[in-house]
Design an enzyme around this catalytic site. Structure first.
Site, mmCIF file in Angstrom:
data_model
loop_
_atom_site.group_PDB
_atom_site.id
_atom_site.type_symbol
_atom_site.label_atom_id
_atom_site.label_comp_id
_atom_site.label_asym_id
_atom_site.label_seq_id
_atom_site.Cartn_x
_atom_site.Cartn_y
_atom_site.Cartn_z
ATOM 1 N N ASP A 21 33.136 21.677 -30.920
ATOM 2 C CA ASP A 21 32.438 23.399 -30.948
ATOM 3 C C ASP A 21 31.954 23.256 -32.382
ATOM 4 O O ASP A 21 33.308 23.194 -33.438
ATOM 5 C CB ASP A 21 33.222 24.216 -30.255
ATOM 6 N N GLY A 22 31.463 23.747 -33.466
ATOM 7 C CA GLY A 22 31.105 24.077 -34.842
ATOM 8 C C GLY A 22 30.397 23.340 -35.713
ATOM 9 O O GLY A 22 30.463 23.378 -36.911
ATOM 10 N N SER A 66 24.742 20.964 -23.424
ATOM 11 C CA SER A 66 25.108 21.725 -22.152
ATOM 12 C C SER A 66 24.216 22.246 -21.314
ATOM 13 O O SER A 66 22.827 22.211 -22.432
ATOM 14 C CB SER A 66 25.801 22.911 -22.558
ATOM 15 N N THR A 67 23.709 22.124 -20.061
ATOM 16 C CA THR A 67 22.973 23.375 -19.336
ATOM 17 C C THR A 67 22.062 24.071 -19.712
ATOM 18 O O THR A 67 20.795 24.577 -20.315
ATOM 19 C CB THR A 67 22.837 23.480 -17.929
ATOM 20 N N GLU A 68 23.061 24.661 -20.770
ATOM 21 C CA GLU A 68 22.390 26.194 -21.465
ATOM 22 C C GLU A 68 21.841 26.041 -22.840
ATOM 23 O O GLU A 68 21.608 27.101 -23.419
ATOM 24 C CB GLU A 68 24.051 26.996 -21.526
ATOM 25 N N ASN A 69 21.957 24.773 -24.020
ATOM 26 C CA ASN A 69 21.776 24.735 -24.441
ATOM 27 C C ASN A 69 20.329 24.458 -24.979
ATOM 28 O O ASN A 69 20.320 24.409 -25.888
ATOM 29 C CB ASN A 69 22.654 23.001 -25.185
ATOM 30 N N ARG A 72 18.351 27.157 -26.667
ATOM 31 C CA ARG A 72 18.583 27.032 -28.567
ATOM 32 C C ARG A 72 16.920 26.626 -28.796
ATOM 33 O O ARG A 72 16.355 26.428 -28.558
ATOM 34 C CB ARG A 72 19.362 25.593 -28.538
ATOM 35 N N ARG A 189 39.715 21.548 -27.875
ATOM 36 C CA ARG A 189 38.154 22.575 -28.216
ATOM 37 C C ARG A 189 38.446 23.050 -29.535
ATOM 38 O O ARG A 189 39.117 23.812 -29.950
ATOM 39 C CB ARG A 189 37.722 23.995 -27.605
ATOM 40 N N LEU A 196 35.963 28.204 -22.115
ATOM 41 C CA LEU A 196 35.508 26.736 -21.524
ATOM 42 C C LEU A 196 34.220 26.558 -21.249
ATOM 43 O O LEU A 196 33.611 25.353 -21.571
ATOM 44 C CB LEU A 196 36.217 26.669 -20.144
#
Length: 243
Positions: A21-22, A66-69, A72, A189, A196
Site C-alpha cells: 500500500d502507498g 484486488s477485485t475492488e480495484n 478505481r 501492510r 486486511l
C-alpha cells in the site's frame, strides 16, 4: 547480502504475505503521476523477492490487484493493466534466471486474454524452479475466493465426489486458490493502514500482523528485517512457523 540487523538465531517466517500500500501517496509526495508510484512499487517487488530469499523466507505472496480495484478511475486501471503486462513479461525472464517459482491466485476470467496467456506461460515456465515461491494475488478478493470454493464443494457434493458430513477445515483449504501453499506466518501492510482489505481472510487466521507507516516503494531489506524482528517478539502460542 548483509543487512542492517543481525537475524542470527531468529525464527525466519516461512511464508510472508504483503499488502503493498502507498504507491499513490509515494508519487503524490514527489508531485509525480500515480502511475510512477505504481512503477516504483513494481520495482520494490523485484527487490523484496531477492531480499526475502536471501533472508531465508521460502514463500512470498503479494496483493497486486484486488477485485475492488476495478472501481478505481478507468485511466488508472488501464495504466495498471499496462504495467502488469510489462511486469509479467519481465517476470518470465527473471523467474528462470533467479530460480523463482511463480503462481498467480485470483479470478482470472475478468482479465484480458493476453494477460491470462502470460500468466499461464509464467506458471508453466517456472513450475520446476525450486527457489523462493512467489505468489501474485491478481484480481483477488478473499470473499470471492471463498464463494468460489463453496460452489466447487457444493458441485462435488452433488456429483457424489465428497460427502457433506466429511467436510473439514482441511477440505475447505484444499478448494481455495492457495491449496498448495502453507498459511502465512507473517502479514505485512505498508503505508500506515491497519486493515486486511479482503486479503487471505481464511489463511490469515493464526498469522502475525505487522503494520508500518513506510510507503511500499520505500519498503526495503531494512524494513523487512524490522518485520522479522517484530515477528520474533511475538509469543506464538496458537501456532508455529509453517513448514
Amino acid at each position: 547480502m548483509a543487512g542492517k540487523y543481525d537475524l542470527t538465531g531468529m525464527k525466519i517466517p516461512n511464508h510472508v504475505a504483503v499488502i503493498m500500500d502507498g504507491n499513490g501517496r509515494w508519487a503524490k509526495k514527489r508531485m509525480l503521476p500515480r502511475n510512477m508510484g505504481h512503477r516504483a512499487g513494481a520495482k520494490a517487488v523485484e527487490n523484496i523477492i531477492e531480499e526475502a530469499h536471501d533472508i531465508g523466507i521460502k514463500y512470498l505472496t503479494v496483493y497486486a490487484f484486488s477485485t475492488e480495484n476495478w472501481n478505481r478511475p478507468e485511466q488508472e486501471v488501464s495504466a495498471l493493466m499496462k504495467l502488469l503486462r510489462n511486469y509479467l513479461e519481465d517476470c518470465i525472464k527473471n523467474a528462470n534466471k533467479n530460480n523463482i517459482r511463480v503462481r498467480v491466485i485470483g479470478e482470472r476470467s475478468r482479465l484480458d486474454n493476453d494477460i491470462i496467456d502470460r500468466i499461464n506461460e509464467l506458471e508453466e515456465a517456472s513450475k520446476n524452479n525450486d527457489g523462493i515461491n512467489f505468489t501474485i494475488a491478481l484480481n483477488y478478493g478473499s470473499r470471492d475466493e471463498i464463494v468460489r470454493a463453496i460452489r466447487k464443494i457444493s458441485k462435488d457434493c452433488e456429483d457424489g465426489k465428497i460427502n457433506s458430513k466429511d467436510i473439514t477445515e482441511e477440505t475447505v483449504s484444499s478448494y481455495l486458490d492457495t491449496s498448495d501453499l502453507p498459511d502465512p506466518d507473517l502479514m505485512i501492510r505498508t503505508s500506515g493502514e491497519e486493515r486486511l482489505s479482503n486479503y487471505l481472510l481464511w489463511q490469515l487466521a493464526y498469522t502475525e500482523f505487522y503494520f508500518t507507516d513506510v510507503l511500499w516503494p520505500d519498503f526495503d531489506r531494512e524494513e523487512l528485517e524490522k518485520a522479522v524482528i517484530k515477528f520474533n517478539e511475538r509469543d506464538r502460542r496458537f501456532g508455529k512457523v509453517s513448514e
